[in-house]
Design a protein around this motif. Structure first.
Motif, PDB file in Angstrom:
ATOM      1  N   CYS A   1      84.604  48.758 -10.900  1.00  0.00           N
ATOM      2  CA  CYS A   1      84.785  48.030 -12.164  1.00  0.00           C
ATOM      3  C   CYS A   1      83.593  47.138 -12.476  1.00  0.00           C
ATOM      4  O   CYS A   1      83.192  47.002 -13.635  1.00  0.00           O
ATOM      5  CB  CYS A   1      86.072  47.203 -12.114  1.00  0.00           C
ATOM      6  SG  CYS A   1      87.564  48.163 -12.460  1.00  0.00           S
ATOM      7  N   SER A   2      83.006  46.518 -11.452  1.00  0.00           N
ATOM      8  CA  SER A   2      81.841  45.662 -11.697  1.00  0.00           C
ATOM      9  C   SER A   2      80.715  46.442 -12.348  1.00  0.00           C
ATOM     10  O   SER A   2      80.065  45.969 -13.290  1.00  0.00           O
ATOM     11  CB  SER A   2      81.350  45.047 -10.382  1.00  0.00           C
ATOM     12  OG  SER A   2      82.194  44.016  -9.953  1.00  0.00           O
ATOM     13  N   VAL A   3      80.483  47.647 -11.859  1.00  0.00           N
ATOM     14  CA  VAL A   3      79.365  48.435 -12.375  1.00  0.00           C
ATOM     15  C   VAL A   3      79.693  49.075 -13.718  1.00  0.00           C
ATOM     16  O   VAL A   3      78.874  49.032 -14.653  1.00  0.00           O
ATOM     17  CB  VAL A   3      78.947  49.497 -11.338  1.00  0.00           C
ATOM     18  CG1 VAL A   3      77.932  50.466 -11.941  1.00  0.00           C
ATOM     19  CG2 VAL A   3      78.374  48.815 -10.108  1.00  0.00           C
ATOM     20  N   MET A   4      80.881  49.657 -13.845  1.00  0.00           N
ATOM     21  CA  MET A   4      81.230  50.283 -15.125  1.00  0.00           C
ATOM     22  C   MET A   4      81.201  49.272 -16.264  1.00  0.00           C
ATOM     23  O   MET A   4      80.747  49.572 -17.376  1.00  0.00           O
ATOM     24  CB  MET A   4      82.595  50.959 -15.030  1.00  0.00           C
ATOM     25  CG  MET A   4      82.583  52.266 -14.264  1.00  0.00           C
ATOM     26  SD  MET A   4      84.175  53.138 -14.292  1.00  0.00           S
ATOM     27  CE  MET A   4      85.099  52.215 -13.054  1.00  0.00           C
ATOM     28  N   SER A   5      81.679  48.065 -16.012  1.00  0.00           N
ATOM     29  CA  SER A   5      81.720  47.053 -17.076  1.00  0.00           C
ATOM     30  C   SER A   5      80.322  46.571 -17.433  1.00  0.00           C
ATOM     31  O   SER A   5      79.955  46.523 -18.619  1.00  0.00           O
ATOM     32  CB  SER A   5      82.598  45.871 -16.652  1.00  0.00           C
ATOM     33  OG  SER A   5      82.102  45.265 -15.467  1.00  0.00           O
TER      34      SER A   5
END
Length: 477
Positions: free
Chosen positions: A224-228
């Motif tokens: 989630c950190s990277v996708m966001s």
């Protein structure tokens, strides 16, 4: 009053202050695609949809991202059990999720649906940054862990102290893994094990100055950190999720994102949706109260989605809502009444310009929505307006201009809540009307056999007839 939202980080209602008022960045944790999504998840996605609709109705430009987790422990387990490769398995369940988003009218508000497997390179890059800065280390099992002790703000979102962390509380990591430096450390990259089968990547990390290939897959939190951030940038205005994600998932997102991006706070406002109860209890397959959107559609037809939206939106997102089929059916009746009211107002308004008839009701509606999405009070304003318009119509005191004003507010609310109040009404064909008239005559003549036969004939055509004290009432399947 400008928009105020409850921030889980500060644990109070605060004025909404975007990083860039010209571009509001919103991220909602989406589903892990290994089966049908249950209605608890759908309630969260619907709340997020209403928030984004309200932001846009209020004049903000919003970029809204909702991820799809397509690599994770349960997915690997179930895809192997099904004898399918990861891509084939997840594509089917991602398709089912997106179809549900379409049915609930949630899909068109989302700007991006990133999938974890499309962002693995970015995950490797962020993990490398954390290794370089001393926030991560590799263990003997080949997994790379986040070093919680390196992050001063760890625990702020969850309001816990680092020394109070329990073994295994970091999520998706076995509690007895002795390779970790600390029980609270969580996996950024999970070393390959035999159970993973052909699900792995083999990136090269630089660890202690040495290039090292680490076969494995990303941990859940890093996804989630990277996708966001790859889509929205290093600062996010609003991050939504269910209350069960507050810890450890969202706490871990903060730790790895802020350490890698050199920002604080990474997210301005954290919003968490309360669990949906079913018949007064937590949803569980063992209790027989576990339902999916498909279950509701199979039971009532796809048109039930508007009633589900109303049921969810009529409760406040920070209060537990108790779902029941009786409640859903009551919501369906309310939707029908609202559609009938809109149809009457539209007929009365014609092409008239709106008066200020609905001004006080609209002020209540806007104030409620700006007060941390106080949707129960917003609906109360709408229902009060409907009653007032109905009474004034009965008294012959509702002008075309007044009807136009009431209609405009109902349509505004429809844009915000997505209730399909302007759904085109189905009409009986001349042949069906003739059958209905013939049935009325049969009933008047007490020819019950003919009455039943004609009712069944209409039902076969999707026309449901109910006998009431006022005569025959018609509904459509």
């Amino acid at each position: 009053m400008p928009l105020h939202l409850y921030n889980s980080l500060s644990r109070r209602v605060e004025p909404f202050q975007p990083v860039d008022p010209e571009r509001i960045a919103v991220y909602a944790c989406g589903p892990t695609v290994y089966n049908h999504v249950h209605i608890g998840n759908w309630s969260l996605f619907t709340v997020a949809d209403v928030l984004v609709r309200w932001l846009r109705e209020s004049g903000y430009t919003v970029v809204y991202v909702q991820n799809i987790t397509d690599v994770e422990d349960k997915i690997i387990r179930d895809s192997r059990a099904a004898g399918e490769d990861l891509a084939t398995f997840t594509e089917r369940w991602a398709g089912a999720f997106l179809a549900g988003m379409e049915d609930l009218d949630n899909k068109r508000q989302v700007d991006h649906f990133p999938r974890a497997t499309d962002h693995v390179d970015g995950m490797v890059t962020m993990i490398q940054t954390l290794l370089d800065r001393g926030h991560a280390y590799i263990a003997e099992d080949g997994s790379i862990y986040y070093r919680v002790s390196s992050f001063d703000h760890y625990g702020e979102l969850a309001n816990i102290k680092r020394e109070d962390l329990r073994a295994g509380a970091s999520g998706r990591v076995k509690a007895d893994e002795y390779e970790k430096e600390d029980v609270g450390d969580f996996a950024l990259w999970k070393g390959w094990v035999e159970e993973d089968g052909d699900v792995f990547w083999d990136p090269t990390f630089t660890i202690d100055g040495e290039a090292r290939v680490v076969k494995g897959r990303p941990g859940w939190h890093i996804e989630c950190s990277v996708m966001s951030t790859e889509i929205l940038g290093p600062r996010i205005d609003i991050h939504l999720g269910g209350e069960d994600l507050l810890f450890p998932h969202h706490q871990n997102e903060i730790a790895q994102s802020e350490a890698a991006l050199d920002v604080h706070p990474w997210v301005t406002t954290w919003m968490h949706h309360k669990h949906l109860l079913v018949d007064g209890a937590k949803m569980s397959k063992s209790k027989g109260n576990f339902h999916t959107l498909k279950d509701l559609e199979d039971r009532y037809g796809k048109e039930i989605t508007s009633a589900f939206r109303y049921l969810i939106a009529s409760g406040h997102y920070r209060n537990s809502l108790d779902f029941s089929f009786k409640g859903l059916e009551a919501a369906e009746r309310t939707i029908k009444n609202m559609r009938a009211a809109r149809e009457s107002l539209a007929a009365a308004a014609g092409n008239a310009a709106p008066s200020d008839y609905a001004a006080s009701f609209e002020a209540r509606f806007v104030a409620a929505m700006d007060d941390d999405l106080n949707t129960p009070e917003a609906f109360a304003a709408l229902h009060d307006l409907r009653r007032q318009a109905r009474n004034d119509t009965a008294a012959g005191e509702l002008s075309a201009e007044d009807a136009a004003a009431a209609l405009a507010l109902l349509d505004k609310a429809d844009r915000v809540f997505g209730l399909s109040l302007q759904q085109e009404a189905r009409a009986l064909t001349p042949e069906q009307q003739a059958l209905l008239d013939e049935r009325a005559a049969a009933r008047a003549g007490k020819d019950w056999a003919a009455s039943d036969r004609l009712r069944d004939e209409l039902a076969a055509q999707g026309v449901l007839v109910k006998d009431t004290a006022d005569g025959q009432e018609v509904a459509f399947e």
